[in-house]
Enzyme design. Structure first.
Site, PDB file in Angstrom:
ATOM      1  N   VAL A 293       0.835  -0.646   0.198  1.00 36.08           N
ATOM      2  CA  VAL A 293       0.054   0.452   0.187  1.00 36.08           C
ATOM      3  C   VAL A 293       0.552   1.166  -0.342  1.00 36.08           C
ATOM      4  O   VAL A 293       0.512   2.087   0.972  1.00 36.08           O
ATOM      5  CB  VAL A 293      -0.480   0.040   1.035  1.00 36.08           C
ATOM      6  CG1 VAL A 293      -1.972  -0.785   0.558  1.00 36.08           C
ATOM      7  CG2 VAL A 293      -0.411   0.066   2.464  1.00 36.08           C
ATOM      8  N   CYS A 294       1.758   1.055  -0.378  1.00 39.55           N
ATOM      9  CA  CYS A 294       2.615   2.146  -0.620  1.00 39.55           C
ATOM     10  C   CYS A 294       3.053   2.707  -2.006  1.00 39.55           C
ATOM     11  O   CYS A 294       3.434   1.957  -2.764  1.00 39.55           O
ATOM     12  CB  CYS A 294       4.082   1.946  -0.046  1.00 39.55           C
ATOM     13  SG  CYS A 294       5.547   3.345  -0.333  1.00 39.55           S
ATOM     14  N   ILE A 295       3.199   3.824  -2.141  1.00 38.28           N
ATOM     15  CA  ILE A 295       3.150   5.066  -3.645  1.00 38.28           C
ATOM     16  C   ILE A 295       4.412   5.212  -4.068  1.00 38.28           C
ATOM     17  O   ILE A 295       4.320   5.985  -4.817  1.00 38.28           O
ATOM     18  CB  ILE A 295       1.848   4.624  -4.382  1.00 38.28           C
ATOM     19  CG1 ILE A 295       1.531   5.875  -3.542  1.00 38.28           C
ATOM     20  CG2 ILE A 295       1.053   3.670  -4.514  1.00 38.28           C
ATOM     21  CD1 ILE A 295       0.037   6.379  -4.305  1.00 38.28           C
ATOM     22  N   THR A 296       5.581   5.066  -3.051  1.00 40.79           N
ATOM     23  CA  THR A 296       6.337   6.261  -2.965  1.00 40.79           C
ATOM     24  C   THR A 296       6.962   5.775  -3.888  1.00 40.79           C
ATOM     25  O   THR A 296       7.620   6.758  -4.715  1.00 40.79           O
ATOM     26  CB  THR A 296       7.449   5.507  -1.660  1.00 40.79           C
ATOM     27  OG1 THR A 296       6.888   5.889  -0.869  1.00 40.79           O
ATOM     28  CG2 THR A 296       8.984   6.412  -1.934  1.00 40.79           C
TER      29      THR A 296
END
Length: 326
Positions: free
Chosen positions: A174-177
């Site tokens: 759920v990380c879009i970095t």
């Protein structure tokens, strides 16, 4: 950086088995002066851990890290854990009020056994200053600092006084970095772990990018003492996320720590929200992880976790699932 690879690019190579049954294999790990049943810790995220689950994990011999998104509850949490005779493990950020919080703990004579300094880009003076502040005021706390993705960062945080470093920038589900910024260890988290572990003199926590139980063994092989996992722990009965029903199936929400759902605003968003299928009891998942890791140890030709650190491996470049959506 020579070989760049991720979890699905690697297969570990078996060594001659020395046990009759995988149940003889011991998955326990030493970390911060305590022994835990597994080298695994649920992510310190709001939809993964809460006070109730922290108590349950600690009572059952598992490591946990409480999240930092309800800062005003932390002192009561530490007191409650102490009253129960359990270890306390909390998270802090690097803002001014966190410095005051550490001083308040000193005044109240409260020493959490573990403090995780947890920001997205942990290779920073802000983190170094916070490590030094904690070590000055709470010298007996075991300080975990992160998150980082380079050997230089690991060395600098260790030199500042960190007792362990947390490696992983943006590989989480759920990380879009990686998409929003172009930076991070997404897509090569396992190689980043290996690179960082070679520079480390203290324990490393691999954080993010774990999609299967086999990835835990791979993390251990490449130098992790602990493996932090979000998505595989999301969606359990005990998970704090809200439950919804869709087409007769139960789902739970899971969102990133830098998402708008977390922050309550759309500003510098580097996380997203998803719904994961309801997975039942978390202890069942932990038991399955333990059994799978016992099998890993038996394939590694040993009966303790360290056996995995010595096996050979091959790089297979994304072919182990043969295009299957696992």
């Amino acid at each position: 950086m020579e070989n760049v690879f991720d979890y699905e690019d690697i297969q570990l190579i078996p060594a001659k088995c020395i046990v009759k049954s995988r149940s003889e294999c011991d998955t326990s790990v030493q970390f911060g002066g305590r022994t835990f049943k597994l080298p695994v810790v649920p992510a310190n995220m709001q939809t993964i851990i809460d006070e109730k689950l922290a108590v349950s994990l600690a009572e059952n011999g598992y490591f946990y890290v409480m999240h930092r998104f309800e800062p005003e509850t932390r002192i009561d949490f530490i007191k409650d854990m102490k009253a129960r005779g359990l270890f306390s493990s909390i998270s802090v950020g690097v803002k001014d009020e966190e410095y005051a919080f550490i001083e308040e703990l000193t005044r109240e004579n409260l020493t959490p056994e573990y403090i995780t300094i947890d920001i997205a880009h942990g290779h920073s003076n802000a983190v170094i200053n916070m490590i030094q502040h904690i070590k000055k005021h709470l010298p007996d706390s075991f300080v975990i600092a992160g998150n980082v993705g380079t050997p230089e960062a690991v060395r600098e945080l260790e030199n500042a006084g960190a007792d362990a470093t947390k490696v992983g920038i943006g590989p989480g589900k759920v990380c879009i970095t990686k998409i929003k910024t172009g930076f991070g260890t997404g897509g090569w988290q396992l190689a980043a772990l290996r690179w960082c572990a070679k520079a480390a003199s203290k324990p490393i926590i691999a954080d993010g990018g774990i999609r299967t139980h086999g990835d835990i063994a791979k993390s251990v092989r490449f130098g992790a003492t602990m493996v932090m996992i979000g998505s595989l722990f999301a969606g359990h009965e005990e998970s704090p996320g809200a439950t919804i029903e869709k087409d007769g199936k139960l789902y739970k929400e899971y969102f990133g720590s830098a998402s708008e759902y977390q922050k309550g605003e759309k500003k510098n968003v580097e996380g997203k929200k998803m719904y994961v299928e309801h997975k039942g009891a978390i202890m069942d998942t932990l038991t399955e992880m333990e059994q799978d890791l016992q099998s890993s140890i038996s394939y590694a030709g040993g009966n303790k976790l360290d056996a995995i650190r010595n096996v050979d491996y091959v790089i297979v470049k994304n072919s182990i699932f043969n295009g299957d959506q696992y």
